[in-house]
Design an enzyme around this catalytic site. Sequence first.
Site, PDB file in Angstrom:
ATOM      1  N   GLU A   1      18.787 108.842   4.784  1.00  0.00           N
ATOM      2  CA  GLU A   1      17.411 108.326   4.675  1.00  0.00           C
ATOM      3  C   GLU A   1      17.265 107.992   3.202  1.00  0.00           C
ATOM      4  O   GLU A   1      17.285 108.890   2.369  1.00  0.00           O
ATOM      5  CB  GLU A   1      16.382 109.410   5.015  1.00  0.00           C
ATOM      6  CG  GLU A   1      16.387 109.878   6.448  1.00  0.00           C
ATOM      7  CD  GLU A   1      15.386 111.019   6.679  1.00  0.00           C
ATOM      8  OE1 GLU A   1      14.964 111.181   7.812  1.00  0.00           O
ATOM      9  OE2 GLU A   1      15.045 111.743   5.733  1.00  0.00           O
TER      10      GLU A   1
ATOM     11  N   CYS B   1       8.737 108.136   0.506  1.00  0.00           N
ATOM     12  CA  CYS B   1       9.731 107.157   0.939  1.00  0.00           C
ATOM     13  C   CYS B   1       9.077 106.042   1.737  1.00  0.00           C
ATOM     14  O   CYS B   1       9.606 104.937   1.822  1.00  0.00           O
ATOM     15  CB  CYS B   1      10.785 107.850   1.783  1.00  0.00           C
ATOM     16  SG  CYS B   1      10.090 108.805   3.128  1.00  0.00           S
TER      17      CYS B   1
HETATM   18  P1  NAP Z   1      18.373 111.375  -5.590  1.00  0.00           P
HETATM   19  O1  NAP Z   1      18.364 111.421  -7.061  1.00  0.00           O
HETATM   20  O2  NAP Z   1      19.229 110.352  -4.945  1.00  0.00           O
HETATM   21  O3  NAP Z   1      18.768 112.830  -5.093  1.00  0.00           O
HETATM   22  C1  NAP Z   1      18.781 113.138  -3.747  1.00  0.00           C
HETATM   23  C2  NAP Z   1      19.586 114.401  -3.513  1.00  0.00           C
HETATM   24  O4  NAP Z   1      20.955 114.136  -3.765  1.00  0.00           O
HETATM   25  C3  NAP Z   1      19.201 115.565  -4.436  1.00  0.00           C
HETATM   26  O5  NAP Z   1      19.235 116.760  -3.706  1.00  0.00           O
HETATM   27  C4  NAP Z   1      20.299 115.536  -5.468  1.00  0.00           C
HETATM   28  O6  NAP Z   1      20.510 116.783  -6.068  1.00  0.00           O
HETATM   29  C5  NAP Z   1      21.478 115.178  -4.589  1.00  0.00           C
HETATM   30  N1  NAP Z   1      22.646 114.715  -5.309  1.00  0.00           N
HETATM   31  C6  NAP Z   1      22.711 113.885  -6.350  1.00  0.00           C
HETATM   32  N2  NAP Z   1      23.994 113.724  -6.729  1.00  0.00           N
HETATM   33  C7  NAP Z   1      24.743 114.489  -5.899  1.00  0.00           C
HETATM   34  C8  NAP Z   1      26.132 114.767  -5.794  1.00  0.00           C
HETATM   35  N3  NAP Z   1      27.020 114.209  -6.600  1.00  0.00           N
HETATM   36  N4  NAP Z   1      26.544 115.623  -4.840  1.00  0.00           N
HETATM   37  C9  NAP Z   1      25.666 116.189  -3.997  1.00  0.00           C
HETATM   38  N5  NAP Z   1      24.340 115.979  -4.057  1.00  0.00           N
HETATM   39  C10 NAP Z   1      23.881 115.122  -5.001  1.00  0.00           C
HETATM   40  O7  NAP Z   1      16.913 111.156  -5.009  1.00  0.00           O
HETATM   41  P2  NAP Z   1      15.562 111.894  -5.439  1.00  0.00           P
HETATM   42  O8  NAP Z   1      15.215 111.403  -6.795  1.00  0.00           O
HETATM   43  O9  NAP Z   1      15.610 113.348  -5.192  1.00  0.00           O
HETATM   44  O10 NAP Z   1      14.526 111.297  -4.389  1.00  0.00           O
HETATM   45  C11 NAP Z   1      13.879 110.080  -4.564  1.00  0.00           C
HETATM   46  C12 NAP Z   1      14.513 109.007  -3.708  1.00  0.00           C
HETATM   47  O11 NAP Z   1      14.593 109.472  -2.360  1.00  0.00           O
HETATM   48  C13 NAP Z   1      13.714 107.737  -3.626  1.00  0.00           C
HETATM   49  O12 NAP Z   1      14.583 106.660  -3.823  1.00  0.00           O
HETATM   50  C14 NAP Z   1      13.145 107.728  -2.219  1.00  0.00           C
HETATM   51  O13 NAP Z   1      12.946 106.438  -1.698  1.00  0.00           O
HETATM   52  C15 NAP Z   1      14.164 108.459  -1.460  1.00  0.00           C
HETATM   53  N6  NAP Z   1      13.606 109.101  -0.281  1.00  0.00           N
HETATM   54  C16 NAP Z   1      13.870 108.554   0.932  1.00  0.00           C
HETATM   55  C17 NAP Z   1      13.351 109.141   2.082  1.00  0.00           C
HETATM   56  C18 NAP Z   1      13.619 108.562   3.430  1.00  0.00           C
HETATM   57  O14 NAP Z   1      13.291 109.191   4.426  1.00  0.00           O
HETATM   58  N7  NAP Z   1      14.205 107.407   3.525  1.00  0.00           N
HETATM   59  C19 NAP Z   1      12.572 110.291   1.981  1.00  0.00           C
HETATM   60  C20 NAP Z   1      12.317 110.816   0.719  1.00  0.00           C
HETATM   61  C21 NAP Z   1      12.839 110.214  -0.401  1.00  0.00           C
HETATM   62  P3  NAP Z   1      19.989 117.106  -7.556  1.00  0.00           P
HETATM   63  O15 NAP Z   1      18.514 116.996  -7.526  1.00  0.00           O
HETATM   64  O16 NAP Z   1      20.463 118.472  -7.789  1.00  0.00           O
HETATM   65  O17 NAP Z   1      20.614 116.074  -8.432  1.00  0.00           O
END
Ligand code: NAP
Length: 685
Positions: free
Chosen positions: A255, A294
């Site tokens: 997602e 999101c």
């Molecule tokens: P993100 O920076 O992509 O991080 C998402 C998750 O991935 C976090 O738990 C992060 O952990 C983890 N992660 C990052 N690098 C990783 C790696 N190398 N190995 C394992 N895990 C890793 O996103 P965010 O800033 O938390 O959230 C915002 C984004 O989420 C927005 O773009 C939004 O559109 C999207 N979103 C989409 C939905 C949907 O349903 N489509 C819902 C909510 C949010 P760390 O925090 O520890 O780095």
Amino acid sequence: MKLRSYVAGTWYEAPDGFTEVASAVDGRPVALVSSAGLNFQRVLDHARTVGGPALRALTFHQRAELIKRLALYLNERKEPFYEVAFDTGATRKDNFVDIDGGIMTLFAFASKARRELPDACVAVDGAIEPLSKGGTFAARHIMTPLHGAAVHINAYNFPSWGMLEKLAPAIIAGVPAIVKPATQSAYVAYAVFQDIIASGILPEGSVQFIAGSFGDLLDRLTGQDVVSFTGSAQTATKLQRTPAIAQNSVRFIAEQDSLNAAILGPDVTIEAPEFELFVKELAREITTKAGQRCTCIRRAIVPRRMIDAVQGALAARLDKFVLGNPRSEKVTMGSLVSQGQRDDVRAAVAQLAQEATIVYGDPAAAPAVVDGDVNAGAYMAPVVLRCDRPLTSARVHSVEAFGPVTTLMAYDSIDEAIEIANRGEGSLVASIFSYDTPTADALVLGIAPFHGRVLVVDRDDAKEQTGHGTPLAPLVHGGPGRAGGGEEMGGIRGVFHYMQRTAVQGTPQRIATVSGVWNPGATETQSPGHPFERSFEELKVGETFYTASREITIADIERFAEFTGDSFYAHMDEAAAKASPFFEGRVAHGYLVLSFAAGLFVRSELGPVLANYGLEDLRFLKPVYPGDAIRVRLTVKAKTPRKPEYGEVRWSVTVFNQNDEIAATYDLLTMNATSAHVPALETVS
Ligand code: NAP
């Protein structure tokens, strides 16, 4: 506060490697997060060898019952979660979606699973497929839980809901979960998770929690594991390229970001209720959770002649929002989750501003904040951009400013509106505001292939519609393309993500024993008594009863027609009936056949059958003519417990004529009392 991980049945505190998380409200440190020193193979082994077997020993209903108990448990203890969650910058109203919304999702999954899945460890998908003329070879799809771990990687914006939304389907499927919250808001997920463990409701090994990074866990995944990811498309793409994930075909459900749209129909005038509804929704979307959703409306697609009016009305509404400390009751919009996130949003706005004009707000300016410190918190006032040429622009359709930001886009025709919406290359949701049927229909069908959910708002559903941004548990949550690829978390399909669908081929009897559902061709065991005299527990799947036969006369048909008023020509007029390609003369009503069939098998005495719950898959296969005699075969096809007092019995009913040809088939559903609750006359007052 140092956040600990919960692995292999114990809480683990890392010795070093901490990331400090600051409050989004006042900048003070609120959590230290690290998973340094964790042995991730041990985490996976614990899920696979302890949690998986414990969950698989339970039926879908038993697992759903655990999820319901957990929901009740958390619901009684939720107030402290709210207190903790203020530090993410979210207001109480924002946190309702995260905290109460998460608990409601548990309830919804638990109830859906009990209604739609059997009280068994195997589910069937679709009907039995006969594969041979002689009837000895058939096939059916069964669903069984994978033997690996459900690896949950969550985004920062909904730390509680995001965790619970994924936990419920995995546990119900019978697959243990390893939860990794986003570091930035991990302390909220941690507070909820601590209570999940304290409750002792879920079997050991069925849930583990990693505070901090996943280390080398992803490198150790196999084809029996599933990754469910929520976050940015950039991170998703990177993780999907992990060699073990690519080489072992590990299921990866994503997602991710989504450039969601809202379209104001060309039929809408400034005076129309849909105009105000549109502007109100837009303002609500940008300010709720400071636009960090999101599903937030990033692109507001508006008829060119209306764009000035929308811009003015939106500005007037946004002026009324009070930005500030989310703990203050005066505040209606909180902060972003961190100053780092605010930097990212400002950078994204700068990109958008290359193609669009900022018409409201100043992303660089320090906004006025109520009861808060603008320098210490991550405050950002709403920003509205305007793009008059969206079809010759690219960034406005691909850059997600994950904050209180939206872009107004002008269109000149319905086709253009559709094309602009679809330029998002796949989104979670789009909403349409129109009160003109051809317009609304054209827009829905034009954008549906590019969206997971389409919401149509007008004056008739305005009061009860659930909002552009609210994904509901039974519905699709996910979208094609950029939004993640069309996999959906919602509904019972969310449970099936953690299961393997296998086509089992063999004799009808083999398929019945493996699936736990009787099917034609499988062994019929003779019912030891009349099945309507047997309680829910006493009835066995496959138990069969044949009724006596009854002749149907022309007088029966005429009485039935007179009594019901159903004097359709095929029952009443010989010449007219013959003119139909289906009949040789007058035929009995289908409903008469059903009623007489019931008359052949029901009992008149008070007993275990409590109610007729309905018929499914009814087919009339051969006409019944006056002089024909029908008899009925009744077989217990499946049983589903509903309450301690009763359960649902699905009967396979076949109506034969005197030549043993099948006249009708259907499933009959009855509610049957359990042994301890069979009603008796003396208990009726
Ligand atoms: P993100 O920076 O992509 O991080 C998402 C998750 O991935 C976090 O738990 C992060 O952990 C983890 N992660 C990052 N690098 C990783 C790696 N190398 N190995 C394992 N895990 C890793 O996103 P965010 O800033 O938390 O959230 C915002 C984004 O989420 C927005 O773009 C939004 O559109 C999207 N979103 C989409 C939905 C949907 O349903 N489509 C819902 C909510 C949010 P760390 O925090 O520890 O780095």
